[in-house]
Write an enzyme that holds these catalytic residues in place. Structure first.
Site, mmCIF file in Angstrom:
data_model
loop_
_atom_site.group_PDB
_atom_site.id
_atom_site.type_symbol
_atom_site.label_atom_id
_atom_site.label_comp_id
_atom_site.label_asym_id
_atom_site.label_seq_id
_atom_site.Cartn_x
_atom_site.Cartn_y
_atom_site.Cartn_z
ATOM 1 N N ASP A 471 66.489 80.699 83.303
ATOM 2 C CA ASP A 471 66.773 79.781 84.408
ATOM 3 C C ASP A 471 67.990 78.893 84.167
ATOM 4 O O ASP A 471 68.834 78.744 85.042
ATOM 5 C CB ASP A 471 65.576 78.853 84.629
HETATM 6 O O1 CEZ Z 1 60.692 77.608 83.088
HETATM 7 C C1 CEZ Z 1 60.602 78.984 82.738
HETATM 8 C C2 CEZ Z 1 60.481 79.779 84.000
HETATM 9 O O2 CEZ Z 1 59.271 79.438 84.634
HETATM 10 O O3 CEZ Z 1 61.765 79.371 82.039
HETATM 11 C C3 CEZ Z 1 61.897 80.753 81.742
HETATM 12 C C4 CEZ Z 1 61.872 81.555 83.022
HETATM 13 O O4 CEZ Z 1 61.988 82.942 82.759
HETATM 14 C C5 CEZ Z 1 60.586 81.267 83.751
HETATM 15 O O5 CEZ Z 1 60.589 81.985 84.946
HETATM 16 C C6 CEZ Z 1 63.163 80.957 80.974
HETATM 17 O O6 CEZ Z 1 64.210 80.273 81.551
HETATM 18 O O7 CEZ Z 1 65.093 74.470 82.574
HETATM 19 C C7 CEZ Z 1 64.410 75.185 83.312
HETATM 20 O O8 CEZ Z 1 64.546 75.234 84.530
HETATM 21 C C8 CEZ Z 1 63.416 76.093 82.644
HETATM 22 O O9 CEZ Z 1 63.465 77.296 83.292
HETATM 23 C C9 CEZ Z 1 61.995 75.591 82.586
HETATM 24 O O10 CEZ Z 1 61.582 75.032 83.764
HETATM 25 C C10 CEZ Z 1 61.035 76.666 82.083
HETATM 26 C C11 CEZ Z 1 59.899 75.914 81.491
HETATM 27 O O11 CEZ Z 1 59.890 76.214 80.136
HETATM 28 C C12 CEZ Z 1 58.579 76.068 82.097
HETATM 29 O O12 CEZ Z 1 57.834 77.092 81.504
#
Ligand code: CEZ
Length: 811
Positions: A471
């Protein structure tokens, strides 16, 4: 000693100071509570969007569960003060806020409740928290026992802070008719339209008891006075609570119950805590759960029991057994059934959570696939989030374009077909979000695969836009040019999974096309991303290949290596180089890091991932989801021991050192453990405590299908185990398509390498006669089994182990 008790269905921690933030969690479809061993709590519920009913001193983010959530004095919790009215001595349970050392402490999270057993001042407190199956309410029970031979005069004072709910309006009072403390608030808003929108909000937080309190207090500051939470003025010098209210002051639900207890006598108090819309709702909840409570605990237990998995294992590793038999499927069920308590789960999360559910309840997986496909565009594109209610909107991260979402479709549908052989599902007609026609599930997924194949730049590489699986890798391609190396691998893998399904559907032309595209992608992956000893992670808008040796930080990314193995881009020689690089740069005692060295400064051609604290989350932590992908890639390339090691490191051990370091009990997988092992060794290994993670589904799948090698196929159940070589004797039960397989694995020196021997041992002809064992080039396939029947098999493995790719079989 910290350990599993009750045959692994409960854990016991006997010291509140070893792992102060260790916690258990409970949930139902509408709420969750993450309950810490010392009494701090984070809870939220759906209204219909996520909201909180007990607040930290500043206005908390309502929707997010925070990683490494800090707890502090005045953080919400559920606490009990116990005062000996004769001596004036006092302590608090479970430990906070007074932090007085207890004579006995046991924190015992179970599958369907969380318990404490505490002793101090000759008094025992048995506290338990449970939930209801469907309402948003915490059900507390406190049993108070006089352990001495003298009569005692005790006061029990539950202190449930409600916190700063609103700058517009908040307060609280005791309602005698409800026998509850009722704290009201108005959710802050400024736009008139929100007044109408917010009408249904449960803006009340209440604490109700099954016994009339002798005294109460609702103003937190009146309770604390100058003594503070460690020694509240309201309870000093034998004082009783002053029956005060909170008038635009921080409300706290505090009741005082007087208990004269004879020698060895016990008394039990029941409490309800939660949000409500109005008094009528409080009254209904108290009627149901305080006064007619008989069946409720069973109903909640039955709900949690729906999260039983399809595998029961007995290996030489007890900790692993307990975790895999109980806690892993429970966590998968939490994800799959509650959708992580959001109305717009990220598409990739929703699909991977559904993948986990296939081993618990395949019909839930099917329903999730249908929901997701109905939101697909006719182009084949998938949205950034899946809307689960009529009013839901894409929010937060789902407003940011990510390019990986269609990938997960072939992965989840493939998992569903493997487990169920429900190929008829592929013919189910479903609509599209932007076109008024119906197409089969097969066509939907095929279009997604073609869409992925087409979304390429002039080099034939897939764009990353503002992120892929990662993300916060949001600035590699925000100008529309950057590409993702990982995504190229993931697409190649997804296409290769879908091609055999196309063949099964008599669509060999499409199968050939997808395979050809995957082959071309693999070539491009090697051409553009291979850096001599491992694969780069992507190419930025400005054409810079990153995640390579010449980078001073973010030199190597795990996902780019794992998926190169999964998609078959890496040759044997490249595999050896990759494994070496991972061992050298990413492996730690707490698992394998996602990248290294962690970024220490913003890289504006990579994005906000580089702004996260080094070693936290996607910036070089041991990100378990990525580690699970790595384990999958190791199984796919015949590295059973390494794969097991990667999975095993995710489960905290009972040893003091490990508990202290990780700070977490082995009752869930956290999304990460801190990494930056070489940069910040003191904090490496620390758990995020965030149990929302895609890790579980992959961990379970790899355990079932690879480690124990019990993967479904069109004809039946394939058997091709990759057990860790140190295991010599293992027995398991696998529930598969309605039948139960009891399997004993053992090693045989008589078998040559890469060979297994499968035999049916149950002599009962009636049961066994119809079972067919067939040798194939990938192991043994068992077919002809029947629903609800039990089958007994032995599987002998060569002493040297077997590989996934081409074992020869001695049936
Ligand atoms: O969220 C996760 C996502 O729910 O991060 C993963 C992604 O594949 C999942 O779909 C890797 O990026 O900074 C952010 O926006 C992050 O993306 C977080 O919100 C992250 C958290 O660790 C929650 O699990």
């Amino acid at each position: 000693m910290a350990k599993f008790i009750e045959n692994g269905q409960r854990y016991q921690l006997d010291d509140p100071c070893i792992a102060p933030n260790s916690a258990g969690y409970l949930w139902n479809r509408k709420m969750m509570v993450h309950m810490n061993c010392r009494g701090f709590a984070v809870s939220q519920y759906m209204d219909p969007e996520p909201r909180k009913y007990a607040h930290v001193p500043n206005l908390a983010a309502q929707s997010f569960m925070q990683p490494e959530q800090p707890y502090f004095s005045h953080h919400p919790g559920r606490f009990f003060y116990l005062r000996d009215n004769q001596s004036g001595e006092m302590f608090s349970a479970p430990y906070e806020p007074m932090k007085v050392a207890l004579d006995k402490f046991a924190f015992e999270p179970g599958l369907a409740d969380i318990r404490w057993h505490l002793e101090k001042l000759g008094v025992a407190l048995d506290i338990s928290l449970s939930l209801s199956e469907e309402d948003v309410v915490e059900i507390w029970q406190v049993k108070l026992s006089n352990l001495t031979k003298q009569p005692r005069d005790l006061s029990l004072i539950p202190y449930f802070p409600v916190g700063y709910a609103s700058w517009m309006n908040m307060g609280g009072h005791f309602d005698a008719a409800l026998n509850a403390i009722v704290c009201s608030s108005v959710t802050p808003y400024q736009v008139v339209a929100d007044y109408f929108k917010n009408q249904h909000f449960k803006d009340i937080t209440f604490l109700a008891a099954d016994r009339q309190p002798d005294f109460y207090e609702v103003s937190q500051s009146e309770f604390e006075g100058e003594g503070g939470l460690h020694n509240p003025s309201a309870l000093q010098a034998g004082r009783n609570l002053a029956n005060g209210e909170a008038h635009y002051e921080l409300p706290a639900a505090i009741m005082q119950f007087h208990y004269p207890l004879a020698a060895n006598q016990s008394q039990t108090l029941r409490l309800l805590f939660g949000p409500a819309k109005d008094k009528a709702e409080i009254s209904a909840l108290t009627q149901r759960y305080l006064y007619q409570h008989a069946g409720d605990q069973q109903a909640y237990q039955a709900y949690i029991a729906q999260g039983q998995g399809c595998l029961n294992v007995e290996t030489p590793d007890q900790q692993f057994n307990h975790f895999v038999n109980h806690w892993l499927p429970r966590q998968i069920f939490y994800h799959g059934d509650s959708n992580r308590l959001t109305t717009d789960p990220q598409t990739r999360n929703y699909l991977q959570d559904a993948m986990g559910m296939v081993y618990l309840n395949p019909s839930a997986t099917k329903a999730a696939i249908i929901t997701a496909l109905q939101q697909q565009k006719f182009s084949g594109a998938m949205p950034d989030g899946i809307l689960l209610t009529a009013d839901a909107e894409l929010k937060y991260i789902n407003k940011v374009p990510h390019t990986d979402h269609p990938v997960w479709l072939s992965i989840v549908v493939n998992a569903y077909l493997q487990e169920t052989a429900d190929y008829a599902f592929l013919q189910l007609p479903l609509g599209w979000v932007d076109k008024d026609v119906q197409s089969s599930v097969f066509e939907h997924v095929s279009k997604a695969m073609l869409f992925l194949s087409d979304a390429n730049d002039e080099r034939g590489l897939p764009y990353i836009a503002q992120g892929d699986w990662c993300d916060p890798m949001n600035m590699v391609g925000y100008q529309g040019k950057g590409v993702s190396g990982w995504l190229a691998e993931a697409i190649s893998y997804a296409l290769q999974l879908w091609a055999p399904i196309c063949e099964q559907q008599q669509q060999s032309e499409l199968a050939t096309k997808l395979r050809l595209h995957a082959e071309q992608l693999n070539k491009r992956i090697n051409h553009y991303f291979w850096d001599g000893a491992w694969y780069g992670r992507g190419i930025t808008d400005n054409g810079r290949l990153f995640g390579i040796n010449s980078d001073s930080e973010g030199k190597i990314f795990l996902n780019a290596q794992s998926w190169a193995l999964l998609c078959g881009a890496a040759s044997q020689q490249q595999k050896q180089l990759i494994l070496h690089a991972i061992d050298e740069q990413l492996d730690t005692p707490y698992g394998v890091m996602m990248s290294a060295p962690a970024f220490t400064t913003m890289h504006d051609d990579i994005g906000r991932v580089s702004q996260k604290w080094p070693g936290s989350a996607e910036n070089g932590s041991v990100y378990n989801h990525a580690a699970a992908f790595y384990a999958a890639s190791l199984y796919a390339s015949d590295e059973a021991d390494r794969a097991f090691d990667v999975l095993r490191k995710m489960i905290p051990s009972n040893h003091q050192d490990d508990l202290k370091r990780r700070g977490q009990l082995p009752v869930y997988l956290p999304n990460y453990y801190r990494g930056a092992y070489y940069q910040y060794p003191r904090t490496a290994g620390r758990s995020s405590h965030l149990f929302n993670t895609g890790t579980g589904a992959w961990f379970y799948q790899q355990t079932i299908e690879k480690m124990f090698g019990l993967k479904g196929c069109e004809q039946g159940l394939g058997i091709c185990p990759q057990l860790p070589s140190r295991w010599h004797q293992v027995s398991i039960v696998r529930h598969f398509r309605g039948a139960f397989f009891h399997i004993n694995y053992s090693r045989s020196k008589a078998l040559s390498d890469n060979t297994i021997k499968v035999q049916q041992t149950w002599p009962n002809a009636a049961q066994g006669a119809h079972l067919v064992l067939k040798q194939t080039e990938r192991g043994v396939v068992v077919s002809g089994f029947m629903q609800a029947e039990h089958y007994y098999l032995t599987v002998q493995l060569a002493a040297g182990g077997v590989t996934d790719t081409a074992p020869t079989v001695a049936a």
